[in-house]
Design an enzyme around this catalytic site. Structure first.
Site, PDB file in Angstrom:
ATOM      1  N   ASP A   1      49.355  48.225  28.485  1.00 36.62           N
ATOM      2  CA  ASP A   1      48.604  47.908  29.699  1.00 36.62           C
ATOM      3  C   ASP A   1      49.446  48.362  30.889  1.00 36.62           C
ATOM      4  O   ASP A   1      50.627  48.032  30.989  1.00 36.62           O
ATOM      5  CB  ASP A   1      48.386  46.390  29.772  1.00 36.62           C
ATOM      6  CG  ASP A   1      47.076  46.027  30.425  1.00 36.62           C
ATOM      7  OD1 ASP A   1      46.708  46.687  31.415  1.00 36.62           O
ATOM      8  OD2 ASP A   1      46.432  45.068  29.969  1.00 36.62           O
TER       9      ASP A   1
ATOM     10  N   ASP B   1      44.548  48.951  34.223  1.00 37.60           N
ATOM     11  CA  ASP B   1      43.989  47.760  34.848  1.00 37.60           C
ATOM     12  C   ASP B   1      43.269  48.109  36.147  1.00 37.60           C
ATOM     13  O   ASP B   1      43.790  48.882  36.964  1.00 37.60           O
ATOM     14  CB  ASP B   1      45.129  46.771  35.128  1.00 37.60           C
ATOM     15  CG  ASP B   1      44.645  45.435  35.636  1.00 37.60           C
ATOM     16  OD1 ASP B   1      43.926  44.749  34.894  1.00 37.60           O
ATOM     17  OD2 ASP B   1      45.001  45.081  36.784  1.00 37.60           O
TER      18      ASP B   1
ATOM     19  N   GLU C   1      39.811  49.881  32.803  1.00 37.67           N
ATOM     20  CA  GLU C   1      39.078  48.667  33.144  1.00 37.67           C
ATOM     21  C   GLU C   1      38.312  48.932  34.429  1.00 37.67           C
ATOM     22  O   GLU C   1      38.902  49.261  35.463  1.00 37.67           O
ATOM     23  CB  GLU C   1      40.030  47.486  33.346  1.00 37.67           C
ATOM     24  CG  GLU C   1      39.271  46.204  33.664  1.00 37.67           C
ATOM     25  CD  GLU C   1      40.157  45.086  34.201  1.00 37.67           C
ATOM     26  OE1 GLU C   1      39.769  43.913  34.054  1.00 37.67           O
ATOM     27  OE2 GLU C   1      41.217  45.377  34.784  1.00 37.67           O
TER      28      GLU C   1
ATOM     29  N   HIS D   1      41.674  38.580  27.507  1.00 37.97           N
ATOM     30  CA  HIS D   1      42.489  37.551  28.156  1.00 37.97           C
ATOM     31  C   HIS D   1      41.840  36.988  29.414  1.00 37.97           C
ATOM     32  O   HIS D   1      42.322  35.995  29.961  1.00 37.97           O
ATOM     33  CB  HIS D   1      43.861  38.128  28.494  1.00 37.97           C
ATOM     34  CG  HIS D   1      43.778  39.307  29.420  1.00 37.97           C
ATOM     35  ND1 HIS D   1      43.321  40.546  29.005  1.00 37.97           N
ATOM     36  CD2 HIS D   1      44.053  39.433  30.731  1.00 37.97           C
ATOM     37  CE1 HIS D   1      43.329  41.374  30.035  1.00 37.97           C
ATOM     38  NE2 HIS D   1      43.767  40.739  31.091  1.00 37.97           N
ATOM     39  N   ASP D   2      40.771  37.628  29.886  1.00 39.28           N
ATOM     40  CA  ASP D   2      40.078  37.170  31.102  1.00 39.28           C
ATOM     41  C   ASP D   2      38.725  36.532  30.812  1.00 39.28           C
ATOM     42  O   ASP D   2      38.057  36.058  31.734  1.00 39.28           O
ATOM     43  CB  ASP D   2      39.848  38.346  32.065  1.00 39.28           C
ATOM     44  CG  ASP D   2      41.109  38.778  32.788  1.00 39.28           C
ATOM     45  OD1 ASP D   2      42.030  37.952  32.912  1.00 39.28           O
ATOM     46  OD2 ASP D   2      41.180  39.942  33.214  1.00 39.28           O
TER      47      ASP D   2
END
Length: 560
Positions: free
Chosen positions: A101, A202, A253, A326-327
């Site tokens: 990431d 990200d 993302e 994770h979100d």
């Protein structure tokens, strides 16, 4: 590198690890790289092709590592560079790739660049960030931070504001500055040289801001920085200089994006990114677009969104398929039934996603049907966004404690961040210390050890799904048609190529229901290749399919 090797990710399944909650090797309550290494055989058994690690760099951890203070150093909470090198070596030996990431829309305010720029207009790094003078002694625009509040913070020494689209400790980088873009190329090249196989980027579609910095009187400002004026130019520059040089797989993302933009980001010509994450299908339980509400999901909207993206991306781009990360809250709690039909609904939800076109991502714990923890107190939460929204909902919006906690129990990011439930020992075998976040209370029954003992577990079902993607070509290549877009209970779609037709039938509710196969298939010779209830994998395909609660079935027809 031949085309099959280059495009390995088209038939792959990628496993996301949130290191802080995966496995603690040192009894400190926080997961680490050595803990990941200890579980590589488990992941190999699952059958995944690559591991995506959320940020493991040096960070104050204001936003769980998405606030990077040094891109070239491993966060000591997770280990050291030697640990990472060993992880890379062993994963490659076992045939699994590593995807890192990378966060390049912003840095931590603890980064040396920002520390030099703060309070010093003459710093060589001042123009690495976005600074504006106040207007009428106020912030330069009314843009809102994604985490609540205004998106500008004042540097009192210079009387200028810096932009932070996320926490005030996450200062946005100025991509208009070519030196910033060169720094990003150097950072990514450093990790690619080590042998890292790919990068998850990200909020990458926010890097280009509209340069007139207007107030937004229609929204929160996002229309002035989402899919901005130079974003495709920047991505092509980075891709040409780094990604294509190293053969890196890339997944972007995409925040609040559109289909048309994603067709270009992930265009099959490979000029920008390999694939894209979009989140529209995970806003179907947002009330009037507002996340922080307790709202049932809109099933017809979910199917409509999948149809829009599956048909729109086919032949033009490539999507990452996912329910959880994770979100996002745990999908079996969110859209399934985590009490009475946890196993059945977990399998059904996995099936309805994995039979689509794209690259599936499995988020840690999803493969054993982990649920939201059902926290009942704000003291149990650690997520910055959740704590900020708790204060806003309680003290600015006047919502009751009970209502706010119910909303958090449904929407908080901590729902997916609870430690992995490895076994029924204390703290679910995640740590011998005190876990940084409380383990879900159902860990004695829902854990990896139990799943591996049960041949009908969610784990082995995911194992089969992952294998099917490599065995059945139509899953990768076929077109997509929703066969029952207005059905209030069934999500049923067809994938079709010249050689094969696949039908995926999913009952999203606890009531039984019947479905009649399309007439042209009633006389064709087909077979069941997957189902989440026992005894279905036969060649005896009836025209009328009777589905039990949360049942799913996958049928394959070979063309003559």
């Amino acid at each position: 590198m031949n085309q099959i090797q280059k495009d390995w990710w088209r038939t792959a399944t990628i496993y996301q690890i949130y290191p802080k909650s995966f496995c603690d090797s040192a009894d400190k309550g926080i997961g680490d790289i050595k803990g990941i290494i200890s579980k590589l055989d488990y992941l190999k058994t699952l059958g995944i092709d690559a591991i995506w690690l959320t940020p493991i760099y040096q960070s104050p951890m204001i936003d769980n590592g998405y606030d990077i203070s040094d891109y070239y150093t491993i966060n000591p909470d997770f280990g050291c560079m030697a640990d990472f090198d060993l992880l890379l070596e062993i994963a490659h030996q076992k045939g699994m790739r590593i995807i890192l990431d990378i966060v390049v829309n912003h840095t931590s305010t603890a980064h040396q660049w920002f520390k030099s720029a703060l309070g010093n207009k003459d710093s060589e790094y001042r123009d690495y960030y976005i600074w504006k003078d106040p207007i009428n002694a106020q912030a330069p625009t009314n843009w809102q931070s994604k985490f609540g509040g205004n998106a500008w913070a004042l540097d009192e020494k210079t009387n200028q504001y810096y932009l932070h689209l996320f926490a005030k400790e996450q200062a946005d980088l100025n991509w208009e500055n070519p030196k910033v873009r060169d720094e990003v190329k150097d950072i990514i090249s450093f990790w690619a040289e080590k042998g890292v196989d790919g990068f998850r980027l990200d909020v990458i579609n926010l890097i280009s801001k509209q340069q007139d910095y207007q107030n937004d009187y229609q929204g929160d400002g996002r229309r002035f920085y989402t899919d901005g004026p130079r974003v495709h130019e920047y991505l092509q520059e980075i891709s040409d200089a780094v990604f294509n040089q190293y053969g890196s797989v890339t997944v972007g993302e995409m925040s609040s994006t559109s289909l048309e933009e994603c067709q270009q980001y992930s265009s099959l010509d490979g000029k920008e990114l390999s694939m894209v994450f979009n989140f529209h299908h995970l806003k179907i339980d947002y009330q009037n677009g507002e996340k922080w509400t307790e709202t049932p999901f809109d099933f017809l909207q979910l199917k409509s969104i999948f149809n829009h993206w599956q048909q729109g991306m086919s032949g033009k781009g490539w999507s990452a398929l996912f329910w959880c990360n994770h979100d996002q809250p745990r999908i079996v709690t969110r859209l399934g039934n985590d009490q009475e039909y946890r196993v059945e609904s977990a399998k059904m939800l996995a099936t309805s996603l994995h039979m689509m076109q794209g690259t599936p991502y499995v988020y840690q714990g999803e493969e054993i049907g982990m649920t939201n923890p059902g926290y009942t107190s704000i003291e149990q939460y650690r997520d910055l966004e959740s704590i900020n929204m708790y204060d806003i909902m309680r003290h600015q919006q006047g919502k009751s404690e009970q209502d706010v906690l119910a909303i958090l129990a449904q929407k908080s990011r901590d729902n997916s961040r609870t430690p992995i439930q490895w076994n029924s020992e204390k703290h679910a075998g995640f740590t011998n210390g005190t876990p940084w976040l409380q383990v879900a209370e159902n860990y004695p029954d829902v854990n990896v050890e139990q799943a591996l003992k049960d041949e009908n577990s969610v784990f082995y079902y995911y194992q089969r799904l992952i294998a099917l993607r490599k065995e059945v070509a139509v899953i990768t290549t076929g077109d997509y048609t929703d066969l029952a877009p207005e059905h209030a209970q069934l999500f049923c779609y067809r994938r079709r190529s010249d050689q094969q037709t696949l039908i995926c039938i999913n009952n999203y509710y606890a009531e039984s229901v019947e479905y009649a196969l399309p007439a042209e298939l009633a006389v064709a010779k087909g077979k069941y290749i997957l189902g989440n209830y026992p005894g279905l994998l036969t060649d005896d395909v009836a025209c009328l399919v009777k589905l039990r609660p949360y049942e799913c079935r996958v049928l394959l027809f070979e063309h003559q």
